[in-house]
Design a protein around this motif. Structure first.
Motif, PDB file in Angstrom:
ATOM      1  N   VAL A 237      -0.739  57.586 -42.992  1.00 52.04           N
ATOM      2  CA  VAL A 237      -0.929  58.697 -43.930  1.00 52.04           C
ATOM      3  C   VAL A 237      -2.371  58.667 -44.444  1.00 52.04           C
ATOM      4  N   GLU A 238      -3.076  59.748 -44.186  1.00 50.01           N
ATOM      5  CA  GLU A 238      -4.505  59.784 -44.528  1.00 50.01           C
ATOM      6  C   GLU A 238      -4.846  60.810 -45.602  1.00 50.01           C
ATOM      7  N   THR A 239      -3.997  61.820 -45.747  1.00 49.88           N
ATOM      8  CA  THR A 239      -4.355  62.896 -46.686  1.00 49.88           C
ATOM      9  C   THR A 239      -3.238  63.202 -47.681  1.00 49.88           C
ATOM     10  N   ARG A 240      -3.644  63.791 -48.787  1.00 49.32           N
ATOM     11  CA  ARG A 240      -2.702  64.247 -49.811  1.00 49.32           C
ATOM     12  C   ARG A 240      -1.749  65.288 -49.234  1.00 49.32           C
ATOM     13  N   GLU A 241      -2.267  66.118 -48.311  1.00 44.60           N
ATOM     14  CA  GLU A 241      -1.458  67.178 -47.713  1.00 44.60           C
ATOM     15  C   GLU A 241      -0.295  66.574 -46.915  1.00 44.60           C
ATOM     16  N   GLY A 250      11.597  64.170 -48.260  1.00 44.37           N
ATOM     17  CA  GLY A 250      12.445  63.079 -48.732  1.00 44.37           C
ATOM     18  C   GLY A 250      12.110  61.703 -48.185  1.00 44.37           C
ATOM     19  N   CYS A 251      10.919  61.574 -47.628  1.00 41.13           N
ATOM     20  CA  CYS A 251      10.483  60.254 -47.186  1.00 41.13           C
ATOM     21  C   CYS A 251      10.022  59.497 -48.438  1.00 41.13           C
ATOM     22  N   SER A 252      10.336  58.203 -48.532  1.00 42.61           N
ATOM     23  CA  SER A 252      10.030  57.518 -49.785  1.00 42.61           C
ATOM     24  C   SER A 252       9.015  56.386 -49.641  1.00 42.61           C
ATOM     25  N   GLN A 253       8.586  56.112 -48.424  1.00 42.03           N
ATOM     26  CA  GLN A 253       7.616  55.034 -48.238  1.00 42.03           C
ATOM     27  C   GLN A 253       6.531  55.437 -47.246  1.00 42.03           C
ATOM     28  N   ALA A 254       5.346  54.910 -47.464  1.00 43.94           N
ATOM     29  CA  ALA A 254       4.252  55.226 -46.554  1.00 43.94           C
ATOM     30  C   ALA A 254       3.208  54.119 -46.530  1.00 43.94           C
ATOM     31  N   GLN A 255       2.390  54.223 -45.528  1.00 45.15           N
ATOM     32  CA  GLN A 255       1.317  53.266 -45.315  1.00 45.15           C
ATOM     33  C   GLN A 255       0.188  54.083 -44.717  1.00 45.15           C
ATOM     34  N   GLY A 256      -1.036  53.804 -45.103  1.00 47.37           N
ATOM     35  CA  GLY A 256      -2.134  54.550 -44.506  1.00 47.37           C
ATOM     36  C   GLY A 256      -3.395  54.486 -45.326  1.00 47.37           C
ATOM     37  N   PHE A 257      -4.463  55.000 -44.725  1.00 48.20           N
ATOM     38  CA  PHE A 257      -5.784  54.933 -45.349  1.00 48.20           C
ATOM     39  C   PHE A 257      -5.827  55.652 -46.697  1.00 48.20           C
ATOM     40  N   LEU A 258      -4.933  56.638 -46.899  1.00 49.74           N
ATOM     41  CA  LEU A 258      -4.907  57.333 -48.179  1.00 49.74           C
ATOM     42  C   LEU A 258      -4.713  56.334 -49.325  1.00 49.74           C
ATOM     43  N   PHE A 259      -3.886  55.332 -49.099  1.00 44.97           N
ATOM     44  CA  PHE A 259      -3.618  54.328 -50.132  1.00 44.97           C
ATOM     45  C   PHE A 259      -4.583  53.161 -50.010  1.00 44.97           C
ATOM     46  N   SER A 260      -4.684  52.646 -48.806  1.00 45.28           N
ATOM     47  CA  SER A 260      -5.608  51.535 -48.562  1.00 45.28           C
ATOM     48  C   SER A 260      -5.715  51.246 -47.077  1.00 45.28           C
ATOM     49  N   LYS A 261      -6.899  50.875 -46.655  1.00 41.53           N
ATOM     50  CA  LYS A 261      -7.045  50.369 -45.301  1.00 41.53           C
ATOM     51  C   LYS A 261      -6.545  48.925 -45.300  1.00 41.53           C
ATOM     52  N   PRO A 262      -6.381  48.304 -44.127  1.00 43.27           N
ATOM     53  CA  PRO A 262      -6.029  46.887 -44.119  1.00 43.27           C
ATOM     54  C   PRO A 262      -7.135  46.073 -44.799  1.00 43.27           C
ATOM     55  N   LEU A 263      -6.741  45.111 -45.644  1.00 40.11           N
ATOM     56  CA  LEU A 263      -7.687  44.352 -46.454  1.00 40.11           C
ATOM     57  C   LEU A 263      -7.724  42.880 -46.058  1.00 40.11           C
ATOM     58  N   THR A 264      -8.856  42.257 -46.271  1.00 42.14           N
ATOM     59  CA  THR A 264      -8.936  40.805 -46.044  1.00 42.14           C
ATOM     60  C   THR A 264      -8.043  40.108 -47.072  1.00 42.14           C
TER      61      THR A 264
END
Ligand code: C2E
Ligand code: CA
Ligand code: CA
Ligand code: CA
Length: 278
Positions: A237-241, A250-264
């Motif tokens: 997930v990359e965008t607010r749209e 009704g999806c309740s979970q996400a992962q993606g650059f919108l929230f954070s990229k993978p971090l050290t």
């Protein structure tokens, strides 16, 4: 090759030569990389929509080579799968990320589940379950804080995979199907596979806000998952749209650059400390 004739052919073989040379070089380097401490793990937060709070993390391996630079897993994982090195590497990633998770828990940070990618080759090793048990014992991480992500489309024998996944799940480890929707047979095996979460492939999320087909597929996955009592997480997930459409469906979970990229490890720790206000 666009042009026929000797020129085109020569170009083609030179490219192939370079590819196999690179391959040989990388294969040799790959085998030494664990000992030389060239692998690192990055952690990407998994977000629950309700209060936009973190509720998990995915461990993603990185290879930092002194001369070749940072090599993407897209390049070396397939190589490691071909030559069998993935078994060692996968074990290293699991041990390391379980140990790190335990360490964060002991430091008083919020308890989170860590998701580790497991290749089918690794999963099908006769002692896979024993190795996982050993890792949990040695690191002291409780099984409920570990999840494995497997890609169903790579299963050679679904019955064999099912019985191993059942053993894993009986240990209290969660199972997530990665890249869901990209395999040909995704839906038909769902009844049989012991699965907790479906992870919708990024390719459907990418254009979910502009493409009716992608949107329809995501909706179908959500419906099936609900019927079968499984969770769903959207990846990439990359965008607010995109987020808005997922939320609406009704999806309740996400992962993606919108929230954070993978971090050290260090970055993730800071991220976790800052998220404690939730
Ligand atoms: P994957 O398991 O599907 O992981 C998700 C990939 O998408 C990661 O790439 C992640 O960095 C990237 N990603 C996350 N959010 C976004 C986003 O918003 N937009 C875009 N464009 N990309 C996003 P990464 O880290 O390069 O890993 C690539 C693949 O390599 C993984 O795909 C996984 O199949 C494999 N891989 C990584 N680490 C491991 C591992 O420890 N073991 C195994 N067997 N495979 C691994
Ligand atoms: Ca994954
Ligand atoms: Ca994925
Ligand atoms: Ca993938």
């Amino acid at each position: 090759v666009k042009k026929s004739g000797r020129g085109g052919y020569a170009l083609f073989t030179r490219e192939m030569e370079m590819q196999s040379l690179e391959r040989i070089l990388m294969e040799n380097e790959l085998r030494k990389a664990i000992e030389l401490e060239q692998f690192h793990i990055h952690y990407q937060p998994k977000i629950s929509f309700f209060r936009e709070e973190i509720n998990g993390m995915e461990a993603l391996v990185r290879w930092q080579h002194p001369e070749l630079g940072l090599i993407s897993p897209e390049r070396f994982i397939p190589l490691a799968e071909d030559n069998g090195f993935i078994i060692q590497l996968g074990e290293w990633v699991m041990r390391r990320s379980c140990a790190q998770n335990k360490k964060w828990q002991q430091q008083g940070l919020p308890f989170l589940r860590v998701s580790v990618n497991v290749s089918v080759k690794q999963l099908m090793e006769p002692d896979f379950v024993t190795k996982v048990e050993t890792i949990l014992m040695e690191t002291g991480l409780e099984s409920c804080w570990l999840e494995i992500e497997v890609t169903e489309s790579t299963f050679v024998d679904v019955d064999d995979a099912t019985s191993i996944l059942e053993e894993i799940r009986s240990l209290g480890i969660r199972i997530s199907i990665d890249d869901f929707g990209t395999g040909y047979s995704s839906f038909s095996y769902l009844k049989q596979l012991p699965v907790d979460t479906l992870k919708i492939d990024r390719s459907f999320i990418e254009d979910i806000d502009t493409n009716e087909e992608s949107k329809a597929i995501v909706k179908a996955v959500l419906t099936i998952a609900e019927t079968l009592g499984m969770d769903v997480i959207a990846e990439g997930v990359e965008t607010r749209e995109q987020l808005a459409v997922l939320h609406e469906d009704g999806c309740s979970q996400a992962q993606g650059f919108l929230f954070s990229k993978p971090l050290t490890e260090d970055e993730f720790e800071v991220y976790l400390r800052n998220s404690q206000r939730y």
